[in-house]
Design an enzyme around this catalytic site. Sequence first.
Site, PDB file in Angstrom:
ATOM      1  N   ARG A 162      -5.016   1.333  -6.427  1.00  0.00           N
ATOM      2  CA  ARG A 162      -3.602   1.526  -5.888  1.00  0.00           C
ATOM      3  C   ARG A 162      -3.006   1.219  -7.807  1.00  0.00           C
ATOM      4  O   ARG A 162      -1.879   1.093  -7.996  1.00  0.00           O
ATOM      5  CB  ARG A 162      -3.246   1.027  -5.218  1.00  0.00           C
ATOM      6  CG  ARG A 162      -4.309   0.877  -3.835  1.00  0.00           C
ATOM      7  CD  ARG A 162      -4.189   2.528  -3.195  1.00  0.00           C
ATOM      8  NE  ARG A 162      -4.919   2.183  -2.171  1.00  0.00           N
ATOM      9  CZ  ARG A 162      -6.456   2.526  -2.257  1.00  0.00           C
ATOM     10  NH1 ARG A 162      -6.519   2.780  -2.965  1.00  0.00           N
ATOM     11  NH2 ARG A 162      -6.546   2.157  -0.784  1.00  0.00           N
ATOM     12  N   SER A 232      -0.516   2.938   5.577  1.00  0.00           N
ATOM     13  CA  SER A 232      -1.006   1.027   4.914  1.00  0.00           C
ATOM     14  C   SER A 232       0.549   0.924   3.770  1.00  0.00           C
ATOM     15  O   SER A 232       0.886   1.129   3.107  1.00  0.00           O
ATOM     16  CB  SER A 232      -1.959   0.909   3.917  1.00  0.00           C
ATOM     17  OG  SER A 232      -3.094   1.173   4.272  1.00  0.00           O
ATOM     18  N   GLU A 328       2.927  -1.190  -1.148  1.00  0.00           N
ATOM     19  CA  GLU A 328       1.623  -0.225  -1.309  1.00  0.00           C
ATOM     20  C   GLU A 328       2.651   1.337  -1.893  1.00  0.00           C
ATOM     21  O   GLU A 328       2.738   1.898  -2.244  1.00  0.00           O
ATOM     22  CB  GLU A 328       0.748   0.381  -0.621  1.00  0.00           C
ATOM     23  CG  GLU A 328      -0.350   1.368  -1.004  1.00  0.00           C
ATOM     24  CD  GLU A 328      -1.608   1.342  -0.099  1.00  0.00           C
ATOM     25  OE1 GLU A 328      -1.829   2.691   0.077  1.00  0.00           O
ATOM     26  OE2 GLU A 328      -2.476   0.534   0.222  1.00  0.00           O
TER      27      GLU A 328
END
Length: 345
Positions: A162, A232, A328
């Site tokens: 990420r 998420s 995230e």
Amino acid sequence: MAPSVISLRSHNSFSLSVSASCIKVADTQDKLIEEWRVASASQEPVLLLGEGSNVLFLEDFLGTILLNRLKGIDIREESDGWYLHVGAGENWHQLVEYTLKCGITGLENLALIPGCVGSAPIQNIGAYGIELQHVCDYVELLDLTEGKTIHLTTEECQFGYRESIFKHQYRYGFAITAVGIFLKKEWNPVLNYGDLAKLNPATVTPQQVFDSVCHMRRSKLPDPVVTGNAGSFFKNPIVTKQHADSILREYPNMPQYLQADGNVKLAAGWLIDQCKLKGFQLGGAAVHEQQALVLINKSNAKGSDIVELARYVRNQVAAKFSIQLEPEVRFIAAHGEVNAIEVLS
């Protein structure tokens, strides 16, 4: 400055009732440069946005939202595979569907990930054992001040979990205009995660992998059209093997994924679930009842409600497991992106 009057509800998947001074749509590189320069000249903040599927607006944005809508999918077939050149404004899931219909394989595990193609390299999107970096050939970037195109190889993108250079050196004043993707003709299914592990690698088809991924995502993740969310919310934490082993002694069934460097990736959703937080609500925000990794806008939540909930979840996990979860989702304040970890600390 003009008052903040234009609603951003349809431009953020949390469906928060926030606004901006102005929204502009750019479907060409020239338009991107022009709108950027106009907004910059007026000393207003400018935020480049795709589909708003990975952002949390903390408050009204006091500037111009510039929507990147550069389209186009060019495909070149070679003996070993297909080379795709995809406009940043294309929808990611629709690209996955399109390649499958064309008999081009390799993106199935990344089905139903929300957002635009141009957002994919920023996060180095990934799911079910595949990350963008595994299929990315290059990224084309536009220097909005100089009007020059920059061509970055996969290595130059500095992809991580990420993570990418687009969160750092090219975070402001640059727009991703296209992503190059290379998909090999020799298809090797990746079946390590979830229900995919039940499929037979010798007989499975790309369509079956696609269908299975879509089924898994739809069964555990809320549809943002119905329930505001950004998928998420936290990254899966990577800890030392020693730390993971200490948790395993108490929780022998804990999911864990050994990394190449010897560290261990843990499932953030599982950690949150052990804190008995599914369904937990603060203000208008709640932890999703099926997937603890997803925070939802349950009842006209404000950005501050989601922040308070995220902070509470983070603190509970830290107290129980000595692990600090990292968001995230990108946090956007009145004048632009802010450090999400600092906001939650």
